[in-house]
Enzyme design. Sequence first.
Site, PDB file in Angstrom:
ATOM      1  N   TYR A   1      38.497  49.146  36.210  1.00 28.85           N
ATOM      2  CA  TYR A   1      38.822  47.517  36.072  1.00 28.85           C
ATOM      3  C   TYR A   1      39.325  47.137  37.021  1.00 28.85           C
ATOM      4  O   TYR A   1      40.767  47.170  37.160  1.00 28.85           O
ATOM      5  CB  TYR A   1      38.489  47.245  35.092  1.00 28.85           C
ATOM      6  CG  TYR A   1      38.111  46.210  34.442  1.00 28.85           C
ATOM      7  CD1 TYR A   1      37.144  45.220  34.271  1.00 28.85           C
ATOM      8  CD2 TYR A   1      39.772  45.606  33.934  1.00 28.85           C
ATOM      9  CE1 TYR A   1      37.391  44.317  33.834  1.00 28.85           C
ATOM     10  CE2 TYR A   1      39.579  43.969  33.697  1.00 28.85           C
ATOM     11  CZ  TYR A   1      38.574  42.993  33.910  1.00 28.85           C
ATOM     12  OH  TYR A   1      38.599  42.290  33.331  1.00 28.85           O
TER      13      TYR A   1
ATOM     14  N   ASP B   1      45.329  49.946  42.870  1.00 32.01           N
ATOM     15  CA  ASP B   1      45.061  49.543  41.949  1.00 32.01           C
ATOM     16  C   ASP B   1      46.245  49.862  40.910  1.00 32.01           C
ATOM     17  O   ASP B   1      45.734  50.458  39.968  1.00 32.01           O
ATOM     18  CB  ASP B   1      43.764  48.805  40.957  1.00 32.01           C
ATOM     19  CG  ASP B   1      44.234  47.686  40.172  1.00 32.01           C
ATOM     20  OD1 ASP B   1      45.283  47.535  40.131  1.00 32.01           O
ATOM     21  OD2 ASP B   1      42.948  47.007  39.864  1.00 32.01           O
TER      22      ASP B   1
ATOM     23  N   LYS C   1      50.906  42.840  35.496  1.00 26.79           N
ATOM     24  CA  LYS C   1      52.069  42.142  33.930  1.00 26.79           C
ATOM     25  C   LYS C   1      53.398  42.671  33.936  1.00 26.79           C
ATOM     26  O   LYS C   1      54.745  42.059  33.319  1.00 26.79           O
ATOM     27  CB  LYS C   1      50.964  42.068  33.091  1.00 26.79           C
ATOM     28  CG  LYS C   1      50.643  43.688  32.265  1.00 26.79           C
ATOM     29  CD  LYS C   1      48.861  43.263  32.277  1.00 26.79           C
ATOM     30  CE  LYS C   1      48.248  43.733  32.291  1.00 26.79           C
ATOM     31  NZ  LYS C   1      46.312  44.147  32.372  1.00 26.79           N
TER      32      LYS C   1
END
Length: 431
Positions: free
Chosen positions: A146, A241, A269
């Site tokens: 994802y 990622d 984040k």
Amino acid sequence: MSSSTTTNEALFERAQRTIPGGVNSPVRAFGSVGGTPRFIASAKGCRVTDTEGKSYIDYIGSWGPMILGHAHPAILRAIEKSLPLGTSFGAPTEGEVLLAERLVERVPHAEMARLTTSGTEATMTALRVARGITGRDAFIKFEGNYHGHADSFLVAAGSGAATHGHPSSPGVPAALADLTRLAPINDLPAVEKIFQNEGETIACVIVEPIAGNIGCVPPVPGFLEGLRRLCTEHGALLIFDEVMTGFRVHPRCAQTLYGVTPDLTTLGKIVGGGMPVGAVVGPREMMEQLSPTGPIYQAGTLSGNPLSVAAGLALLDELAERESVIYPTLEASSARLVDGISAAFTDHDIAHTIPRVGSMFSIYFREEAVLNFEHAKESDAERFKIFFHGLLDRGVNLAPSPYEAAFVSESHDKAAIDETIAAVREVAGLL
Ligand code: HOZ
């Protein structure tokens, strides 16, 4: 701790009148476990407290960034100091320069960084850079990985996309989805085949070096190395990622843990200390292709927001200053937790496998190793539901989906870990 008289149930019902599904990110709706989401009123250390005043040991940790625990004093101080100076300027700040410098120092291959507002924006940007540099349109992603909710990535995606029934989302133009090539995680021959058939059209391979959106699936030996080799041979970029793994599994990110150097890395984040930030980092000649130095456009008023940057700097500095304490502590407490959970299941004859890399792990109710999305789907989802609710009732907050990873923080002390194991032991007896 603040609590209100509103119950989770009342709030959920009310939320659904004005917010689709009552939540602003699908997994939170408890769709795959049933029941009522807990509306969080506050958090401190390893615990979150819901709107009814009930406290839970938290293993979501805002999906990774709360590596030191919630509301860490150093991060709060940094935000408090920055707050009176203004909240957004739409103009550059010194803090952004400092944060970019930290990323360049600590992500081995990074020579430059571009800050965004979220991990989704970071992966969108990295893909555009890869396409812009190579002049190619197609790219390879892995089933169950994802990379945020940008169109090109919502094909066989993990996380909420895996559980709400539409892993390839309506609204993504077929012409765009057709450019996304899929391979199973940890299946190098499948990637090799795509490159053999159409290598000259592939701009990049994007991969979560440790898959964290179908549970936690570490790479098999040679997989990441093989991707590196194939990308180099075929003139494609390799994008890691590391929105979940960056600074989480190693102070220099997963790429250092596995000794494989990507061309671009995306972060999220954690580089904002849990506040909204993302980043793309890479070598100068690639990064300077971004506007305004290069022709590849990318922008954002909230990119490098001063409050987020202040929080990010505080976290990264804390991680660097106390690196020799934080990471061994995380390793020891996570090992203790996972060993304890595994022993409880074994004692109750419950088939399980619990992959773990440092402070990131997940629980699958199946005996055999989980190497890809298909294996993850074979985990007993009904059992997970019972397990999840059993723990929630006993004050332990796991992600409300079998397709998410769990995160341990420095603030999960021995007492919290032992309390969790005791709760697992009780629930194991009910499975
Ligand atoms: N997709 C996120 C985890 N893999 C969940 C985001 C959220 O609900 O905050």
